[in-house]
Design a protein around this motif. Structure first.
Motif, short mmCIF file in Angstrom:
data_model
loop_
_atom_site.label_atom_id
_atom_site.label_comp_id
_atom_site.label_asym_id
_atom_site.label_seq_id
_atom_site.Cartn_x
_atom_site.Cartn_y
_atom_site.Cartn_z
N ALA A 147 7.20 2.79 -3.66
CA ALA A 147 6.71 3.75 -2.65
C ALA A 147 5.43 4.09 -3.25
O ALA A 147 4.98 5.23 -3.49
CB ALA A 147 7.75 4.65 -2.60
N TYR A 148 4.60 2.75 -3.89
CA TYR A 148 3.34 3.22 -4.47
C TYR A 148 2.43 4.00 -3.58
O TYR A 148 2.76 4.20 -2.34
CB TYR A 148 2.88 1.90 -4.83
N GLY A 149 1.32 4.03 -3.86
CA GLY A 149 0.07 4.68 -3.04
C GLY A 149 0.02 5.85 -3.70
O GLY A 149 0.25 7.00 -2.81
N ARG A 150 -0.10 6.22 -4.84
CA ARG A 150 -0.69 7.56 -5.46
C ARG A 150 0.48 8.56 -5.40
O ARG A 150 1.46 8.42 -4.68
CB ARG A 150 -1.97 8.21 -4.78
N SER A 205 0.83 -1.18 -0.03
CA SER A 205 0.03 -0.23 -0.20
C SER A 205 0.94 1.23 -0.07
O SER A 205 0.43 2.47 -0.19
CB SER A 205 -0.82 -0.19 1.15
N GLY A 206 2.07 1.27 0.12
CA GLY A 206 2.72 2.42 0.46
C GLY A 206 2.85 2.95 1.69
O GLY A 206 3.83 3.89 1.89
N ASN A 207 2.38 2.35 2.55
CA ASN A 207 2.17 2.88 4.03
C ASN A 207 3.58 2.97 4.74
O ASN A 207 3.97 3.28 5.47
CB ASN A 207 1.32 2.27 4.96
N LEU A 226 10.04 5.08 6.44
CA LEU A 226 11.43 4.97 5.81
C LEU A 226 11.69 6.56 5.89
O LEU A 226 12.94 6.75 5.94
CB LEU A 226 10.99 4.53 4.39
N ILE A 227 10.85 7.43 5.94
CA ILE A 227 11.33 8.90 6.07
C ILE A 227 11.64 9.29 7.49
O ILE A 227 11.96 10.51 7.63
CB ILE A 227 10.26 9.86 5.36
N ASN A 236 6.25 4.00 3.43
CA ASN A 236 6.72 5.35 3.46
C ASN A 236 6.84 5.96 4.95
O ASN A 236 7.69 6.86 5.15
CB ASN A 236 6.12 6.05 2.34
N ASN A 237 5.88 5.91 5.41
CA ASN A 237 5.69 6.87 6.83
C ASN A 237 7.07 6.33 7.68
O ASN A 237 7.33 7.43 8.26
CB ASN A 237 4.67 6.30 7.65
#
Lengths: 264, 329
Positions: free
Chosen positions: A261-264, A84-86, A91-92, A88-89
């Motif tokens: 890093a999908y998800g729009r 879902s790309g969550n 990883l940053i 990302n939260n």
């Protein structure tokens, strides 16, 4: 370290928000436990000795195996977070994703453990199984130490399985995870002690990692192993843990490079 | 000095192609065809401290991909990227403590818990001292008027409240660099304006360097001195917003209201003008800049004109034309 204690607290809190779901999940596993339990009660109806097990030792085994499972297995959603790309939260931020999930697992497991003892109290009251405790302190120590190792093994194995989602993000990696869960349910020894299998097959299980997640730890409780066998079991667990650790690190290192890093 | 520098950045994706239908599905089980998508194709730019830069471009232009590379989420296919002197993909904690990424369509807040819980988690994750945390939180919550909802489950917040809470969560550690991906998407105009004012205020007050992407030209017009226009993974324009008009708008718009009924044939006398819209009695024309006055004079003498207006083409129009590939030069 305080960042992870906060994760622990939030994980705990959100389980209370989800308390209904949490209870349902416990009920689901409790039902499959009861199915196994009554199966063995039926097997022992007319015999008191089956596959070298007494009625008391086998029923103790299935209850102890459930205790081990509560502490070893977890519900790791990292595959969904990758898909879902969550992810990302995390990883940053200056936070370790592995430690983050490890902490969440601890929170979940502590709660599960409390539930386990409540369930156990009910089972003791209603079904009155002939449970017994280990005779020696060393059995307790080996039992608990092997559970800790098994929990680490499963933690990394689960991360590894979920890491495949980097390459196959469809459905959040659910099909592979489902397959592995099904295999584990059968192969770890949660339903039956692995040594009731034919000797050649049991010999294979000594090499495979599955039995070390439930059967071997529960076996320590029943004082099934002694001498060199104890050393062999712990060595095997360490080797499998090292293998899972290495491949998890490798898969994540490579996976993050193909991560979309999908998800729009 | 430049805080962000990007040189010859490329990010290609392998995308697997599935033919439609059952036969296609079965074929794809055995042999998958991959296509290379050039999401970002050789772009370079630098951004200085305190700048507020707008990234604009159509969907799929490569804006978000660029922000993800700058945040260290994506590994670049080739090229060099430096943010605050760090290579983003190394994901060093020292770097991560100095920037934030806010995606309008993603949330970092824990869905089932009040926003305040997520704020406290971020306080621990970013190792923000207690007094600084309290001060920053108070400041942000006041700026965004969010006090009432801090203890409400995030799932029960409105989209606007949630977006504000997301901004607070992202800014608690006082990042020097801020990447905002569509921060106003889906919000009503009032809320858009509030978020916009907040971003502007944040930029001025804290000298934060901000890159913003948006589909709403108003966001960009109001906030950004400098815009970078990206299309098909390439930088199309990089400069001041009003330069776009000078560079690409070689025509003006003539809006005319006629007093008498008109038909299209009547406009034969002004061959230099192209009809843009024809809704009698209102007609508007596009005219090359140098002929504008001449055409207006001719209209006034040959037809009965009630009202006439000469305006510059709007930025929206120019950008739309740029993206649809119309030749403007």
């Amino acid at each position: 370290m305080s960042k992870y204690s906060q994760v622990f607290k939030l994980s705990w809190d959100s389980n209370f928000v989800y308390r209904f779901n949490f209870v349902l999940l416990r009920v689901r596993t409790l039902i499959s436990f009861l199915a196994i339990y009554f199966f063995w009660v039926a097997v022992f109806r007319h015999n008191n000795q089956v596959f070298d097990y007494s009625r008391a030792s086998l029923l103790t085994y299935v209850v102890v195996a459930r205790f081990v499972d509560t502490l070893v297995f977890n519900n790791n959603m990292t595959g969904e977070e990758i898909a879902s790309g969550n992810l990302n939260n995390y990883l940053i931020k200056p936070v370790s994703y592995l430690k983050y999930w490890f902490t969440r697992d601890l929170g979940d497991k502590l709660l599960s453990l409390i539930f386990f003892f409540i369930e156990l109290a009910l089972i003791m009251l209603i079904l009155r199984p002939p449970l017994f405790f280990p005779a020696f302190l060393s059995d307790w120590l080996l039992f608990l130490a092997s559970i800790v190792l098994a929990a680490f093994m499963y933690f990394y194995l689960n991360f590894l399985v979920n890491a495949f989602t980097f390459w196959y993000p469809e459905r959040g990696g659910w099909p592979l995870r489902f397959l592995v869960t099904m295999l584990l349910e059968f192969l770890t020894g949660g339903a039956f002690p692995l040594d009731i299998l034919p000797a050649q097959i049991y010999a294979w299980f000594k090499w495979l990692p599955f039995g070390y997640l439930t059967y071997f730890p529960a076996g320590f409780y029943l004082h099934k192993f002694a001498g060199f066998e104890v050393v062999r079991i712990f060595l095997t667990m360490f080797v499998w843990l090292a293998i899972f650790y290495f491949f998890t690190k490798l898969a994540w290192k490579k996976g993050l490079k193909v991560y979309g890093a999908y998800g729009r | 000095m430049s805080l962000i520098s990007v040189s010859n950045l490329k990010k290609y994706y392998q995308v697997y192609q599935k033919e439609p239908g059952l036969a296609g599905s079965i074929r794809s089980l055995f042999k998958r065809k991959y296509d290379t998508v050039k999401a970002v194709n050789d772009i370079s730019f630098t951004i200085n401290e305190g700048e507020l830069v707008g990234f604009i471009g159509p969907n799929g232009a490569g804006k978000t991909t660029t922000l993800k590379v700058l945040s260290g989420l994506l590994y670049p296919t080739s090229g060099n990227v430096s943010v605050l002197g760090y290579t983003p993909f190394d994901r060093k904690p020292a770097f991560q403590k100095q920037f934030a990424l806010v995606m309008g369509q993603k949330n970092q807040l824990w869905w089932d818990l009040p926003a305040l819980d997520s704020f406290i988690l971020n306080k621990e994750i970013y190792e923000i001292p207690e007094d600084q945390f309290q001060r920053t939180l108070k400041e942000l919550v006041t700026m965004l008027d969010l006090n009432d909802v801090l203890k409400v489950q995030v799932r029960k917040l409105s989209l606007g409240q949630r977006m504000k809470a997301e901004l607070v969560a992202a800014l608690l550690h006082s990042p020097k660099v801020l990447f905002l991906d569509e921060p106003t998407i889906g919000l009503d105009v009032v809320m858009q304006k509030k978020i916009r004012d907040f971003i502007k205020g944040y930029n001025q007050k804290f000298k934060a360097t901000i890159i913003l992407t948006s589909h709403y030209m108003d966001d960009v017009k109001e906030l950004c001195d400098r815009v970078i226009i990206i299309d098909h993974g390439k930088i199309f324009f990089d400069g001041k917003l009003d330069q776009i008009i000078k560079k690409y708008a070689d025509h003006k718009i003539l809006e005319v209201v006629f007093a008498d009924p008109v038909v299209k044939k009547d406009f034969a006398v002004i061959a230099a003008a192209k009809i843009k819209s024809f809704e009698p009695p209102k007609v508007s024309f596009t005219v090359k800049r140098q002929y504008a006055n001449q055409v207006a004079a001719k209209l006034l003498t040959s037809l009965n004109v009630a009202d006439l207006n000469i305006t510059e083409a709007s930025i929206e129009d120019i950008i739309r034309e740029v993206f649809t590939g119309r030749d403007l030069s």
